[in-house]
Design a protein around this motif. Structure first.
Motif, mmCIF file in Angstrom:
data_model
loop_
_atom_site.group_PDB
_atom_site.id
_atom_site.type_symbol
_atom_site.label_atom_id
_atom_site.label_comp_id
_atom_site.label_asym_id
_atom_site.label_seq_id
_atom_site.Cartn_x
_atom_site.Cartn_y
_atom_site.Cartn_z
ATOM 1 N N TYR A 96 38.031 -14.172 20.035
ATOM 2 C CA TYR A 96 36.705 -14.786 20.142
ATOM 3 C C TYR A 96 35.839 -14.538 18.912
ATOM 4 N N ARG A 97 36.201 -13.569 18.106
ATOM 5 C CA ARG A 97 35.502 -13.368 16.827
ATOM 6 C C ARG A 97 36.182 -14.130 15.697
ATOM 7 N N LYS A 98 37.287 -14.787 16.027
ATOM 8 C CA LYS A 98 38.055 -15.599 15.081
ATOM 9 C C LYS A 98 38.463 -14.809 13.839
ATOM 10 N N LYS A 99 38.940 -13.607 14.067
ATOM 11 C CA LYS A 99 39.339 -12.723 12.974
ATOM 12 C C LYS A 99 40.691 -13.128 12.395
ATOM 13 N N ALA A 100 40.821 -13.021 11.097
ATOM 14 C CA ALA A 100 42.050 -13.384 10.403
ATOM 15 C C ALA A 100 43.224 -12.487 10.811
ATOM 16 N N PHE A 101 42.916 -11.316 11.311
ATOM 17 C CA PHE A 101 43.936 -10.333 11.717
ATOM 18 C C PHE A 101 44.587 -10.709 13.054
ATOM 19 N N LEU A 102 43.985 -11.635 13.790
ATOM 20 C CA LEU A 102 44.470 -11.978 15.133
ATOM 21 C C LEU A 102 45.939 -12.404 15.180
ATOM 22 N N PRO A 103 46.408 -13.299 14.332
ATOM 23 C CA PRO A 103 47.818 -13.711 14.465
ATOM 24 C C PRO A 103 48.793 -12.533 14.445
ATOM 25 N N ARG A 104 48.560 -11.555 13.593
ATOM 26 C CA ARG A 104 49.447 -10.383 13.547
ATOM 27 C C ARG A 104 49.352 -9.564 14.832
ATOM 28 N N VAL A 105 48.154 -9.399 15.334
ATOM 29 C CA VAL A 105 47.966 -8.601 16.547
ATOM 30 C C VAL A 105 48.568 -9.299 17.765
ATOM 31 N N ILE A 106 48.402 -10.603 17.855
ATOM 32 C CA ILE A 106 48.933 -11.312 19.023
ATOM 33 C C ILE A 106 50.460 -11.350 18.974
ATOM 34 N N ILE A 107 51.030 -11.442 17.782
ATOM 35 C CA ILE A 107 52.487 -11.349 17.650
ATOM 36 C C ILE A 107 52.945 -9.962 18.081
ATOM 37 N N LEU A 108 52.204 -8.938 17.714
ATOM 38 C CA LEU A 108 52.509 -7.570 18.155
ATOM 39 C C LEU A 108 52.436 -7.465 19.677
ATOM 40 N N LEU A 109 51.409 -8.066 20.275
ATOM 41 C CA LEU A 109 51.247 -8.029 21.728
ATOM 42 C C LEU A 109 52.437 -8.682 22.431
ATOM 43 N N TYR A 110 52.800 -9.886 22.021
ATOM 44 C CA TYR A 110 53.924 -10.575 22.660
ATOM 45 C C TYR A 110 55.243 -9.833 22.437
ATOM 46 N N SER A 111 55.432 -9.283 21.249
ATOM 47 C CA SER A 111 56.653 -8.529 20.954
ATOM 48 C C SER A 111 56.709 -7.232 21.747
ATOM 49 N N ALA A 112 55.575 -6.537 21.843
ATOM 50 C CA ALA A 112 55.514 -5.292 22.623
ATOM 51 C C ALA A 112 55.799 -5.574 24.092
ATOM 52 N N ASN A 113 55.251 -6.664 24.614
ATOM 53 C CA ASN A 113 55.493 -7.038 26.003
ATOM 54 C C ASN A 113 56.979 -7.271 26.251
ATOM 55 N N LEU A 114 57.644 -7.932 25.321
ATOM 56 C CA LEU A 114 59.083 -8.174 25.447
ATOM 57 C C LEU A 114 59.866 -6.862 25.375
ATOM 58 N N LEU A 115 59.541 -6.014 24.415
ATOM 59 C CA LEU A 115 60.231 -4.729 24.276
ATOM 60 C C LEU A 115 60.045 -3.856 25.516
ATOM 61 N N ILE A 116 58.837 -3.834 26.052
ATOM 62 C CA ILE A 116 58.555 -3.077 27.274
ATOM 63 C C ILE A 116 59.387 -3.624 28.430
ATOM 64 N N GLY A 117 59.472 -4.946 28.525
ATOM 65 C CA GLY A 117 60.278 -5.569 29.575
ATOM 66 C C GLY A 117 61.742 -5.195 29.475
ATOM 67 N N ILE A 118 62.272 -5.153 28.267
ATOM 68 C CA ILE A 118 63.679 -4.786 28.062
ATOM 69 C C ILE A 118 63.924 -3.341 28.486
ATOM 70 N N ILE A 119 63.064 -2.444 28.027
ATOM 71 C CA ILE A 119 63.218 -1.019 28.375
ATOM 72 C C ILE A 119 63.085 -0.817 29.878
ATOM 73 N N ASP A 120 62.097 -1.466 30.477
ATOM 74 C CA ASP A 120 61.875 -1.353 31.914
ATOM 75 C C ASP A 120 63.100 -1.846 32.689
ATOM 76 N N TYR A 121 63.647 -2.982 32.279
ATOM 77 C CA TYR A 121 64.821 -3.546 32.951
ATOM 78 C C TYR A 121 66.018 -2.596 32.843
ATOM 79 N N ILE A 122 66.237 -2.029 31.676
ATOM 80 C CA ILE A 122 67.350 -1.083 31.485
ATOM 81 C C ILE A 122 67.177 0.136 32.380
ATOM 82 N N LEU A 123 65.963 0.673 32.435
ATOM 83 C CA LEU A 123 65.721 1.840 33.295
ATOM 84 C C LEU A 123 65.969 1.500 34.765
#
Length: 168
Positions: A96-123
């Motif tokens: 909502y602040r339209k920060k230039a850093f957002l694309p990197r952070v949102i890619i991190l968020l989606y990637s972290a969510n996927l990694l968490i899902g993989i680890i959770d599924y394995i456990l």
């Protein structure tokens, strides 16, 4: 004697789409839904799992359903949801602040969510009782996270609207 006049830098309207419209509307809806879903999960499932009743049954060696991976799973899921909650709030602020850093952070968020899902599924799959009770929802969640990650990472890397909107 010359007087130097300082001009304000000119700003140009971006060529092409910009603003929080288009596909970014779906991103906003998804982030807000994620915020509520993760908060709900944390309050209704993760935090109660640390209560004596659940902990003693699952994570205590004397518990009826004890397995050595229950404690790491419970702690991991709670920590992961706290991380996702904080990262989602941070992402919404940047959005909502339209920060230039957002694309990197949102890619991190989606990637972290996927990694968490993989680890959770394995456990989960390595705890016999949990894997027996698994109704396919964990695998569906994992596939959904993978597709979401692939789609939105590609969008945030290639979109002209993203390039024109997140410039501050």
């Amino acid at each position: 004697m010359e007087i130097e006049v300082q001009k304000e830098p000119q700003t140009y309207a971006p060529l092409g789409p910009s603003g929080l419209g288009g596909w970014l509307v779906l991103v906003q809806i998804g982030l807000i839904a994620t915020l509520f879903q993760v908060a709900f999960q944390l309050l209704n499932y993760n935090l109660p799992s640390f209560g004596r009743e659940y902990w003693d049954i699952l994570a205590s060696p004397q518990g009826e359903m004890y397995h050595p991976l229950w404690a790491p799973l419970i702690v991991f899921e709670a920590a992961a949801n706290v991380l996702l909650l904080v990262l989602t709030v941070f992402t919404l602020v940047l959005l909502y602040r339209k920060k230039a850093f957002l694309p990197r952070v949102i890619i991190l968020l989606y990637s972290a969510n996927l990694l968490i899902g993989i680890i959770d599924y394995i456990l989960i799959m390595n705890i016999p009782v949990a894997s027996e009770l698994e109704d396919g929802s964990s695998l569906r969640d994992l596939i959904r996270a993978a597709l979401t990650c692939a789609l939105w990472v590609a969008y945030f890397r290639k979109s002209e609207r993203v390039r024109n909107t997140f410039i501050r």
